[in-house]
Design a protein around this motif. Structure first.
Motif, PDB file in Angstrom:
ATOM      1  N   LEU A 116       2.082   1.643  -3.405  1.00  0.00           N
ATOM      2  CA  LEU A 116       0.938   2.026  -4.241  1.00  0.00           C
ATOM      3  C   LEU A 116       0.888   3.549  -4.346  1.00  0.00           C
ATOM      4  O   LEU A 116       0.577   4.126  -5.395  1.00  0.00           O
ATOM      5  CB  LEU A 116      -0.364   1.515  -3.579  1.00  0.00           C
ATOM      6  CG  LEU A 116      -1.672   1.670  -4.370  1.00  0.00           C
ATOM      7  CD1 LEU A 116      -1.711   0.649  -5.480  1.00  0.00           C
ATOM      8  CD2 LEU A 116      -2.868   1.459  -3.441  1.00  0.00           C
ATOM      9  N   ASP A 117       1.252   4.210  -3.244  1.00  0.00           N
ATOM     10  CA  ASP A 117       1.224   5.686  -3.270  1.00  0.00           C
ATOM     11  C   ASP A 117       2.492   6.216  -3.929  1.00  0.00           C
ATOM     12  O   ASP A 117       2.428   6.997  -4.892  1.00  0.00           O
ATOM     13  CB  ASP A 117       1.112   6.220  -1.825  1.00  0.00           C
ATOM     14  CG  ASP A 117       1.445   7.709  -1.795  1.00  0.00           C
ATOM     15  OD1 ASP A 117       1.104   8.405  -2.771  1.00  0.00           O
ATOM     16  OD2 ASP A 117       2.080   8.154  -0.813  1.00  0.00           O
ATOM     17  N   PHE A 131       0.843  -1.212   0.000  1.00  0.00           N
ATOM     18  CA  PHE A 131       0.000   0.000   0.000  1.00  0.00           C
ATOM     19  C   PHE A 131       0.875   1.257   0.000  1.00  0.00           C
ATOM     20  O   PHE A 131       0.520   2.281  -0.602  1.00  0.00           O
ATOM     21  CB  PHE A 131      -0.938  -0.018   1.222  1.00  0.00           C
ATOM     22  CG  PHE A 131      -2.199  -0.797   0.970  1.00  0.00           C
ATOM     23  CD1 PHE A 131      -2.228  -2.168   1.138  1.00  0.00           C
ATOM     24  CD2 PHE A 131      -3.343  -0.167   0.502  1.00  0.00           C
ATOM     25  CE1 PHE A 131      -3.377  -2.895   0.883  1.00  0.00           C
ATOM     26  CE2 PHE A 131      -4.498  -0.889   0.244  1.00  0.00           C
ATOM     27  CZ  PHE A 131      -4.513  -2.258   0.441  1.00  0.00           C
ATOM     28  N   THR A 132       2.037   1.205   0.676  1.00  0.00           N
ATOM     29  CA  THR A 132       2.881   2.413   0.656  1.00  0.00           C
ATOM     30  C   THR A 132       3.444   2.622  -0.749  1.00  0.00           C
ATOM     31  O   THR A 132       3.429   3.741  -1.266  1.00  0.00           O
ATOM     32  CB  THR A 132       4.043   2.228   1.658  1.00  0.00           C
ATOM     33  OG1 THR A 132       3.500   1.714   2.860  1.00  0.00           O
ATOM     34  CG2 THR A 132       4.726   3.533   1.934  1.00  0.00           C
TER      35      THR A 132
END
Lengths: 138, 333, 560, 232
Positions: free
Chosen positions: A109-110, A106-107
């Motif tokens: 993903l950013d 998720f990190t």
């Protein structure tokens, strides 16, 4: 799959009396330990050799990580006795690896998709790098 | 008892006036955000009344009475009900997400013909630079009807650029650009806030968006970003302009004009008096070069006993503005 | 401040009926026996005293913040603030945040009531690792001292979120505060490990997973999060401390780092942390509503599974704190969708509690009043989360007073109301004394009314666009702020009343029987206060925790 | 545990081995609880180091050329030597646990001692590396001074800020080294308890847990070594 998971959790929660598979621990022959140790040494030498040859950029990291992962599984299954232990302990270990992967995914993903809508915002675009370099000099 | 319906009624006539609980809708985007806000609000009132109404009804109906033998229902669950009250909220949630996502994409993608303005946030004031005209101004002055694209960065810590009337907000990250846009419709003035905590005067880091008609905007550009003269159109004395700059450019946050020492030395009676500097050297009488140098390169000669924290105003104040600040300091006997 | 710490009830308080064996309070005498106890009940009491003391301190900081916000007409940049200068105000709201989050609400229900009642509910003699439990308490005390030390040496003014680059460049004592929170994290992790092993390994014979009280299920889900999320906070704060001292460049842009990265690291812990705070509250509410409605919980499996579901999905949604912070559009969209997904299990729980009351026989003691207040306040808190979850509305409402009102409704209206309700529910079992029902309801009324006045007005402030963490504000926000401050005084009064009659009940409260609320779970089958190793004889569980005698099974066949 | 309880339990006529804590029903339950607690703690350790690995990955993506140039300055031969030390110490620790299972006190003692010495050797090599870097000025964060580094023959033209690489290098190896130290202290305490004869085939969960902890520390070095020293 869910059924199997449920049994692992329920079986592990053996209440006081259900003494399962006796208290005599599972003793491995010496041979296994030294075999695993040998494999680990070989894999270490392999990583060093691979890095000295100097593979092209993307494959170098992948190979290094795959070999490290194999070494890690060897240590976890045999040295940490996870292979012969209650399945619930491996479930805990796998869950913690899952949450680690979740944190990474998720990190990144950013971080990797910044500036797709407005190019100025990307941290890797030309003026993004320039601004960061100039900002760090101050 | 129901607060919801009273509010709903008030909401209905919220067109373009700032109702007591919502800022005005200054752009198309603002009204679309408000319509999603209303949709979610009505939904929440409905579910709130449903849940709390049921709770109160059950408490009243099944209240334990003295002396009556207690008989309670053996119900332990009801699969259909449980499925229904998972699926229906699920669908409504997806609708809310989709609507929110659609509006949000509209605000993220900047239209093509936008006029670019660069915004710099620094500890406790905003400055706006107009790249084509080379003007630097403490307020965001824009022509009506022209979409404005803001490319923002910060000089020190995180700030966040927020205009409630346009319902837009974006964090201003040091070392990175962030982009925001809005389309001002008619002439008005809107308040700008900083909403990311940034220290001592976080609550004073305010500024204004002044939407002018295109002629007034051209006029403003023509005379280099200074409001033209006072009421009578005669040019404002330099010291007066210096005082306005003193207040709008953040000098006021650290320098006082009544003699009290704040983060920086006071300007009262500073002109012409001697100053001892942190590096031991000293200056017989403060003159224009020292003031100009301290504005552009503050760290060069720091007055003894004060921290060297003043940010440089290089490229933010042109010569005429520095002139007027010096005049203002001179006038402070 | 609180009397539990020093005045273990007078020895005259004879062991309650039930036997000659002394209860856990007077089995051993003297402060040393309390300081080196490994009895989970005494540790629960010591945690409770610590938590209530810090709750009082955090409350006072809140009242000071609210008093400042009464505000003089704000006259323009550089105007001096009427009560506190900008710096002092920043330190006050940071301390209010840090003390309330790390010292009060995270350990509130798990450490005090969880420690006390988990072994009792499982029919065990103690938690799995009693010495580790004592060590967790001292780690908690040490962490608290570090935070107090940082208060004395100039306090912290970064907000409880420690966002860089402000936190890595400000001159206040950030490192000692960060070390304090780092240490407190370990108390949370070790308690989580302790509880998971206790629930897995030490259940009474016959106590299968589907017969566990729902408080135990909620505690299990909470401990799961405590163990898996808190280490990431530890590493984040360690990196922040190293960055301040040695200039490591991971978060500070001047050294080549990325401040949005810090927000990812921080919120990866802090959003699951808000589920650490609320899940035990859910557990308590399931207990109170079933016992006082004399009915089976509606949908036991759904509630138990939704606790675990919330714990797991809670790890996927942290990005909704960063919609406006320069996060990429794709990430924001994914986080927004998952945030709406986590709303479903929470909704299921609220619907099931209300459904539990259907066909019950509802007794309105003060614990039930707090549970009903919880339902009212938590429903508003949960529903307002939907505004902040949808992307376009959040752009307007992020970092405004709408967010402040939302999380106070969920944390204060949710967890703390459930915590005080749980105190009223289990007070007879813990202290062997009954609380006065009249004053209980009076306290609940003031807390409920004061709370709503304080925070409903803040929703309106938020929609008007009033930003968070402002020492002074524009004139148009003044009236709403003044209403909110008056509400906060009422709230403070409510808690003061509660404190007074709790102390009064310790001194001369009426004796409590073994099971004043006729509940069916195991903790009510031993004496109150319980003997040192909990049960005279090892209890065997034959039925679920909510099989009340009043349930009329004949109705099932006839149906009505 | 309070003497009063165990005497009561004994009075209750229950067979009560010396090592069983009062609140557990059977040795088997006590051992299983100990191991479950340890595995949960290891899950937490994995997530603790996840933060460091993510910081490494993202810093490397932001500054790829700095990482490639700066980690030439690390001596991979010392890194490989350390890897071999830790792998062997993992072996000896596993043999020690096996010794406990077959009730042989000498195997336990000598293997734990060997693991301790290998851990010590690892720390010595670490000390050599660190002092070499201190001498060359390749220090973390703002202690890094390029002049001294250039003076000692390191290429000065490291693009971007080499301080970031060394900051990450020292943070990761420092935290890992701290965990090795904690492991060594635990092993000292183990040697004392082995001498006292605390461990036999029925009750050796403490030894097993220290073993598990040591293997996780080795596991983390297995990933640290290629990431920091090798990857070209």
């Amino acid at each position: 799959m869910f059924e199997k998971l449920r049994n692992i959790v329920l079986k592990s929660g053996s209440t006081a009396q259900a003494g399962h598979h006796g208290s005599e621990p599972h003793v491995l022959p010496l041979k296994t330990y030294f075999a695993v140790f040998g494999a680990l040494l070989l894999l270490t030498i392999l990583t060093v050799v691979v890095s000295v040859i100097g593979l092209p950029q993307p494959t170098a990291i992948i190979v290094a990580m795959v070999v490290a992962a194999i070494k890690a599984t060897l240590v976890v299954l045999w040295f940490m006795h996870l292979k012969y232990d209650d399945r619930f302990y491996s479930l805990i270990f796998i869950i913690s690896i899952l949450f680690l992967a979740l944190f990474f995914i998720f990190t990144s993903l950013d971080v990797f998709t910044r500036g797709q809508v407005n190019p100025e915002e990307s941290s890797f675009s030309q003026d993004g790098l320039l601004l960061r370099q100039e900002f760090m000099k101050k | 008892m129901n607060l919801g319906f009273a509010l709903g009624h008030l909401m209905a006539q919220a067109a373009n006036t700032a109702s007591w609980w919502k800022p005005i809708q200054a752009s198309a985007h603002a009204s679309s955000v408000d319509s999603l806000f209303n949709f979610i609000m009505y939904l929440c009132f409905f579910f709130f009344v449903l849940i709390i109404g049921a709770m109160i009804y059950f408490v009243v109906k099944y209240r334990r009475k003295e002396g009556v033998p207690i008989k309670t229902s053996p119900i332990k669950g009801n699969h259909t009900l449980e499925i229904v009250w998972s699926v229906i909220p699920g669908i409504l949630l997806v609708i809310m997400f989709a609507w929110g996502f659609k509006d949000w994409l509209a605000i993220a993608v900047v239209p093509a013909n936008a006029m670019e303005v660069r915004v710099t946030g620094q500890k406790w004031n905003w400055t706006f630079t107009y790249p084509k005209e080379g003007i630097v101004s403490p307020d965001l002055v824009v022509p009506a009807g022209q979409t404005i694209k803001l490319v923002m960065t910060s000089k020190d810590v995180l700030h966040s650029f927020y205009i409630p009337d346009f319902r837009i907000k974006r964090d201003v990250v040091p070392g990175r650009y962030s982009v925001l846009w809005f389309d001002p419709a008619e002439e008005a003035t809107h308040q700008i806030f900083c909403t990311e905590y940034c220290g001592t005067s976080h609550s004073n880091m305010l500024s204004k968006v002044k939407v002018l008609s295109s002629e007034k905007y051209e006029q403003w550009i023509a005379n280099g970003g200074e409001e033209e003269g006072g009421a009578g159109g005669k040019p404002i004395p330099l010291a007066e302009k210096g005082k306005k700059l003193y207040e709008s450019r953040g000098c006021v946050a650290c320098h006082s004009v009544d003699g009290t020492a704040k983060v920086g030395p006071s300007w009262k009676g500073a002109y012409g008096t001697a100053h001892k500097f942190a590096d031991g050297s000293s200056l017989a009488s403060t003159d224009e070069n020292y003031i100009r140098e301290s504005i552009l390169v503050p760290g060069a000669k720091v007055v003894a006993g004060y921290p060297n924290v003043m940010p440089s105003y290089q490229g933010q104040l042109n010569d005429k503005q520095i002139e007027s600040i010096i005049e203002y300091i001179k006038s402070l006997k | 401040m609180d009397s539990n710490r020093n005045s273990a009830p007078k020895s005259a308080h004879a062991a309650s009926a039930g036997g000659v064996e002394p209860n856990y309070l007077n089995a051993h005498k003297g402060i040393w026996s309390w300081m080196t106890t490994v009895d989970h009940k005494r540790l629960g009491i010591m945690y409770l005293v610590g938590i209530l003391t810090f709750f009082a301190a955090g409350g006072i900081f809140a009242l000071l913040v609210r008093t400042q916000l009464l505000g003089k007409i704000f006259g323009g940049p550089g105007k001096q603030d009427w009560l506190f200068s900008g710096d002092t105000y920043n330190k006050l709201f940071t301390l209010h945040g840090a003390v309330m989050v790390f010292l009060v609400i995270i350990p509130s229900i798990p450490a005090s009531l969880g420690n006390f009642f988990l072994p009792l509910m499982l029919g065990a003699k103690d938690v799995a690792f009693p010495k580790l439990n004592l060590m967790s308490f001292y780690v908690y005390v040490l962490g608290g001292c570090f935070l107090l030390f940082s208060i004395l040496t100039g306090a912290v003014d970064t907000g409880w979120t420690f966002y860089t680059p402000y936190s890595s460049t400000t001159s206040t004592s950030v490192v000692s505060a960060v070390m304090g929170v780092f240490i407190l994290g370990f108390s949370s992790i070790l308690t989580g490990v302790n509880f998971i092993v206790t629930i897995h390994k030490m259940r009474a014979p016959g106590l299968t997973w589907t017969r566990l009280p729902l408080f135990v299920w909620a505690q299990y889900a909470t401990s799961l999060i405590q163990v898996l999320a808190t280490p990431v906070l530890a590493i984040t704060l360690m990196l922040l401390a190293i960055e301040r001292t040695m200039g490591v460049g991971i978060f500070d842009p001047k050294l080549g780092g990325d401040p949005v990265l810090f927000q990812h690291f921080f919120w990866f812990y802090s959003h699951p942390a808000v589920y650490i705070m609320i899940l035990p509250g859910f557990g308590v509410i399931s207990e109170i509503i079933t016992v006082n409605s004399r009915k089976q919980i509606f949908g036991y499996k759904a509630i138990a599974m939704s606790s675990v579901a919330i714990a797991v999905i809670g790890f996927l949604v942290w990005g909704h704190h960063m919609f406006t912070s320069g996060q990429s559009e794709l990430a924001s969209a994914v986080f927004s969708f998952l945030t709406f997904a986590v709303a479903v299990p929470t909704a299921i729980k609220v619907f099931s509690w209300v459904a539990t009351m259907y066909g019950g026989s509802i007794r309105l003691n003060s614990a039930m009043c707090y549970a009903l207040a919880f339902l009212f306040l938590f429903t508003i808190g949960g529903l307002t989360g939907l505004f902040l979850g949808s992307l376009s509305v959040d752009i307007h409402l992020h970092d405004t007073y709408f967010v402040v009102a939302h999380f106070h409704y969920v944390m204060m209206g949710g967890t703390m109301t459930a915590f005080v309700g749980a105190l009223h529910h289990w007070w007879p079992k813990m202290t062997g004394r009954m609380l006065s029902e009249f004053w209980g309801k009076v306290g609940c009324f003031f807390v409920f009314v004061g709370f709503n006045i304080t925070f409903l007005s803040q929703f309106l402030l938020g929609t008007k666009g009033m930003p968070r963490r402002y020492a002074n504000y524009l004139p148009e926000f003044q009236t709403l702020h003044q209403i909110s401050t008056v509400g906060s005084y009422l709230l403070g009064l409510g808690f003061l009343i509660t404190l007074i009659y709790m102390i009064q009940s310790l001194i001369n409260g009426e004796k409590a029987s073994k099971n004043p609320w006729e509940a069916m779970s195991l903790e009510w089958q031993t004496d109150s206060p319980p003997i040192e190793h909990n049960f005279h004889v090892q209890p065997v569980v034959k039925h679920g925790p909510y099989e009340f005698p009043e349930i009329d099974h004949s109705l099932a066949r006839g149906g009505h | 545990m309070g003497e009063q309880q165990s005497s009561q339990a004994a009075a209750a006529g229950q067979h009560h081995p010396k090592y069983l804590a009062h609140h557990f029903e059977s040795m088997e339950q006590q051992n299983a609880s100990g191991k479950l607690g340890m595995w949960l703690f290891l899950g937490q350790e994995v997530l603790f180091f996840s933060g460091l690995f993510l910081a490494y990955t993202l810093a490397r993506i932001f500054y790829p050329e700095t990482f490639l140039a700066a980690h030439e300055l690390l001596d991979w031969k010392l890194g490989a030597l350390n890897t071999i030390f830790l792998l062997t110490s993992s072996l000896t620790m596993a043999l020690a646990v096996r010794g406990a299972q077959i009730n042989s006190k000498p195997t336990m003692f000598w293997n734990i001692l060997a693991t301790l010495l290998l851990g010590g050797a690892f720390m010595v090599v670490k000390y050599i590396e660190y002092s070499h870097k201190f001498h060359d000025g390749l220090l973390p964060g703002h202690f890094f001074d390029a002049a001294k580094a250039m003076h000692n023959g390191h290429p000065a033209n490291i693009p971007g800020a080499p301080a970031i690489f060394f900051a990450i290098y020292f943070t990761m190896t420092g935290t890992h080294g701290l965990h090795v130290l904690i492991g060594m202290l635990l092993m000292l305490w183990l040697l004392v308890r082995i001498n006292r004869g605390d461990f036999n085939s029925e009750n050796h969960v403490f030894l097993e847990n220290v073993g598990l902890y040591w293997h996780i520390v080795d596991l983390i070095w297995i990933f640290l070594f290629p990431l920091l020293y090798l990857v070209r």
